[in-house]
Scaffold this motif. Sequence first.
Motif, PDB file in Angstrom:
ATOM      1  N   SER A 454       0.677   1.576  -4.007  1.00  0.00           N
ATOM      2  CA  SER A 454       0.887   0.133  -4.289  1.00  0.00           C
ATOM      3  C   SER A 454       1.299  -0.928  -3.311  1.00  0.00           C
ATOM      4  O   SER A 454       0.824  -2.043  -2.963  1.00  0.00           O
ATOM      5  N   PHE A 455       2.498  -0.650  -2.879  1.00  0.00           N
ATOM      6  CA  PHE A 455       2.883  -1.388  -1.712  1.00  0.00           C
ATOM      7  C   PHE A 455       2.111  -1.266  -0.535  1.00  0.00           C
ATOM      8  O   PHE A 455       2.063  -2.169   0.230  1.00  0.00           O
ATOM      9  N   ALA A 456       1.664  -0.070  -0.359  1.00  0.00           N
ATOM     10  CA  ALA A 456       0.854  -0.043   1.062  1.00  0.00           C
ATOM     11  C   ALA A 456      -0.487  -1.002   0.838  1.00  0.00           C
ATOM     12  O   ALA A 456      -0.793  -1.669   1.949  1.00  0.00           O
ATOM     13  N   LEU A 457      -1.000  -0.898  -0.339  1.00  0.00           N
ATOM     14  CA  LEU A 457      -2.369  -1.518  -0.447  1.00  0.00           C
ATOM     15  C   LEU A 457      -2.472  -3.001  -0.870  1.00  0.00           C
ATOM     16  O   LEU A 457      -2.964  -3.759  -0.563  1.00  0.00           O
ATOM     17  N   ILE A 458      -1.394  -3.279  -1.702  1.00  0.00           N
ATOM     18  CA  ILE A 458      -1.382  -4.689  -2.206  1.00  0.00           C
ATOM     19  C   ILE A 458       0.326  -5.625  -2.051  1.00  0.00           C
ATOM     20  O   ILE A 458       0.232  -6.476  -2.408  1.00  0.00           O
TER      21      ILE A 458
END
Lengths: 795, 437
Positions: A454-458
Amino acid sequence: MRRNCVLPVSLVFVALIVLSVCSPLMAQVGASSASTNQAVRNLASVRLVSASADAAMERGREIYEERCIRCHGPNGTGTKDVPAPIFGDRPTSDLADVISRTMPEDAVGDCVGDDARAVAEWMQSAFYSPEAQARLTPPRIELSRLTVSQYRNAIADLGASFRWFSAPKPERGLKAQYFASRGQRGDRKVDDRIDSKVDFNFGAFSPDGEKIPEEEFSIVWNGSVIPRESGWYEFTIRTENGARLFVNDDETPLIDAWVRSGSDTEFRGSRYLLAGRTYRIRLDWFKFKEATASVALLWKTPHSVEEVIPTANLMPEWSPAVLLAETPFPPDDRSSGYERGTSVSLEWEDAVTNAAIEVADKLVARLREFSDMKRGEDNSGKIREFAGLFAERAFRRPLSDELKAIFVDQQFAAAKSPEEGLRRVILVTLMSPRFLYREHAEAEDQFDRASRLSFALINSIPDKQLLEAARNGQLQTEKQVRDQAWRLVNDYRSRSRLLEFLRSWMNLERLQEINKSTAVYPDFTPQIAADLKVSLELLMEQTVDAENSDFRRLLLSDSIFMNGRIARFYGASLPENADFQEVKFEPDRRAGIVSHPFLLSGFAYMETSSPIHRGVFLSRGVLGRGVKPPPIAVAPTAPDLAPDLTTRERVTVQTQAEMCANCHGLINSLGFALENFDAVGRYRDSEKTKPIDASGQYLQRNGELVRFGGARDLASFLARSEETHRSFTRQLFHHVVQQPILAYGPESISELTEFFENHQFHMKHLMVEIACRSALETSSAASQPVVAVEPQDSP
Amino acid sequence: MNSRRQFLRKLGVGAAALPFVSNLNTFASSLMATTRKQRLVVMFSPNGTVPWDFWPDEEGDKFTLKRIMEPLKDFQNRTLVLNGVCDKVRGDGDNHMRGMGCLLTGTELFPGNIQGGSDTPAGWASGISIDQEIANFLQSKEETRTRFGTLEFGVMVPDRADTWTRMSYAGANKPIAPIDDPYQMFRKLYGQVKDREVLTSILDSVQEDLKKISRSVSKEDRHLLEEHTTFVRTMEEQLRQAQSSDVGHAIPELEQGIKEENDNIPQIAKMQLDLMVNSFVNDFSRVATFQITNSVGQPKMRWLGIDEGHHELSHEPNENKDAHEKLTRINTWYCEQLAYLVRRLSETPEPGSDGSLLDNTLILWGNELGQGNSHTLDNIPFVMVGNGLDFNMGRSLKYKHVPHNRLLVALAHGFGHHIESFGNPDFCKDGVLTGLT
């Protein structure tokens, strides 16, 4: 015959400048240095052709130890006299060349030909190349706190988790209700419509001569604003009548100019908006007895000019309130080229405290907006439940009984009212390392995977679906992780993250204010600069949104987004008031961002072009070469001191000194290819009556020289260059994962670059691949030292 | 400011804790005070009064309080009744608007778009109000500077900013919104102290948590958490220091869960007045306003058995005895609020001196109109209580149509702020209002 050399101090100093400070052999490791296989392959091929490769290598080591080590230290780490370490990304041939021409300082000419070649080769493999550096000091995945933008996004999504996340709908403009009365009386409503923007001048008349009296009427506009970038937005209402503006809050107006009083006609208010979200907005406006009526709703986006809020940034759809943490934070460390949360400070701790208080204040005050609690009911049970969910979502995992006792039960027990209990829970949660730090190894499980993904993508905490998947053990297989990644990469926040990356890849944060000489370019107004920025953003959005999401479009596109103002300035044919649209403009001469007038103007001086700035952007940003700052501050030769020289000639003369030439050979010959474009990015055939020479060249890291002429030729080289692909991949990885890519294994960069190439440069696809890799990597495994990198044959 | 910085430095409070320790300001300045404190409170109630139940018949120091002012009988010798003081400001806006917007500013309203019941539409007042003028004067001097300078309390002020709801102005076109939610006022006054308390207890568990997590990370990573722990400790230390120098006076306990509703006006008024008294004890400010509803205010005093709104009743002609009986009771209730404040001030010792807060506080009670049904701006029911300024209290004064600007000037002079005129200078030609001292 070899002499023992003792360098005089002055010579040491020169050596320092030439080799240690400015030398092209030097470059920063980390993001700005490339870890390339090319160098490795180069070495490898040398190895194949040389029958006595090992002997040559051994000889190189001997020479280094005998002649170089006393000044440069073991492994080039430097000594007291020559402290600067030696590392970088130049090809071996370059290294050998510099050694031949400049080393040893007191006996230049002693180490040339095969000797120079041998020592250069040995240096490459022993310590010079990024791979060698990675072997000597293996990077690791470091424990990190949330970066500032992750913090703000996490807060916003904590809020959204109790409502929903609202992505923009396709329709643009604002809902408008027109009333034939100064109050918004339902029975006097005469029209419901969509207005594309708010910019009206009714003069002495009414908007509708039949249904609306001239003396009094009112209009309410409703909908949401869509910001492109995060930052402070200054809203302005321009009216001689009464108006009130609400942004992201229905209760307290951001601007209250309901009472017209005196002669003020402009009213302002600022709000911090996070990109990737929409914010509801309402403008109430009325006319009563004034001689005239007009109203305009404007904004000034970060680093831009004030303008009527464009239709593209307005939508009639309502948005739920976004929980915004506006507390200022100290900026994150960007010394390695991307934001990282690997350091803390007292200022940061202070900001964390203040932000926790701010969020607690806002959430408790607007609790009913974020929950289904009702006035006049006993909500204590619901408040407690809310608090538990808040902590769980902030920590990105279920609360164990022990944690629930500490973070919820104890807090309510210490409070006098449920609201105070909630406040305590919010404060203690937001100050806890469990919220503030990224995944740590305490329990490596699927919740950690969810967070990393999640941190990587959003750039934010996992949403409900992702947490649910982790809870149900559905982030076990690679396919499960990949499916979730694809879901997230199509989320609006992920699009925003990719665009944010492209801005940083293009160095746009350095181009916040573009000014040109009013004498030379009287029509290049701040408004034109702002329009050009939008034009570039539209190209980025078009590229990202396209089905094939093909990165090469950025470099090769043969059209430009223009509005009437830009078209007029650059001589394209569009109506004066035309809105932004894609225009084929000088398609044989221009190519994507390489010749986009925003970048050409940004990387230029007030009056003249700057091949150096353009060349630095191309070499450092696009090709990913490590280019160090100049060794000494040199004021560029003023054009009027060299009245007969073209820009190209002047720059050549100025940088021909030995200590400049090594880097500028690389930089200038890239920038020169864009000399057909002046300081505002207009095309030109000649300068000072001399024809333009737009030929350029580039010595690739594999030692091959490439020549090109003009922007299109240059762009097509860049688009097919493996160095470009590699640099883009590495930078995207760093932006998305915020850990050094070499910590994920020495092959990661090559594998991912190959993946990118094999998937037709699909940026979202690459992003998914990167996110999955980082999600599936366990921190314990990744903490292992990187396996030694040995030169290998390319497959 | 310098001495304050030095003072803070002596305490060892770093920049990071400064947002939490601004209370110290008042602590520091009170140590330096040489002359007595002086305070001003302006209380507002709307819609004019009932003249025959308000004005004492007599003039001078022997007078009888009428029904409306009866609640003040214990403090008659500290009361000054000012009959004959008129709001002479004309121009745009109806009388309710001008009565409110000019009450403390003494100057015209700008032309604007707010239409009253009659006359031309108008905007905001075109000048600063006297409470803010005096607060600025006090804030400009180290020895009288306080944390807030001025506090604006309200009771059920409608949630809209217009000429009827604002009487304090920071300057032309700069109306100040009163805070009518006691909980919001509490947060403004004591939020930091409360936060400090909560934070101190929370930081302990943050450190525990850091320790726990430290055990599960690698040696290299532990370093970051250790650094973090150090900062948490520094923060905690600073908070403790700030806390130990927090005002020594107890934070008032507010009754929880009082909603902002008409029927809760009595509780809200009491809470606000309690907070005001407490803010004086802590010397948060020397100037305060207390605005009950607004000009044209419509409270329905059902707790007195009156179901009609106040403004609606105030339009009734003098002949309507029933309506005026109610109006008298309504105004008496307002006076009871004043009396409650006066009593609290008289019972609360002045910190660092022998007297009470009332010895150093002057309360001016005013209104936007003289009487509701005529909408007159003459004979605004002005009453002063307390000994904050060196006025000769315990008297009933009768002036002959003097502009109220001169009274505003007198208030400034009472603080040693010797301005020649205030608001429209045309109304100050005869100088400061005489006969007060």
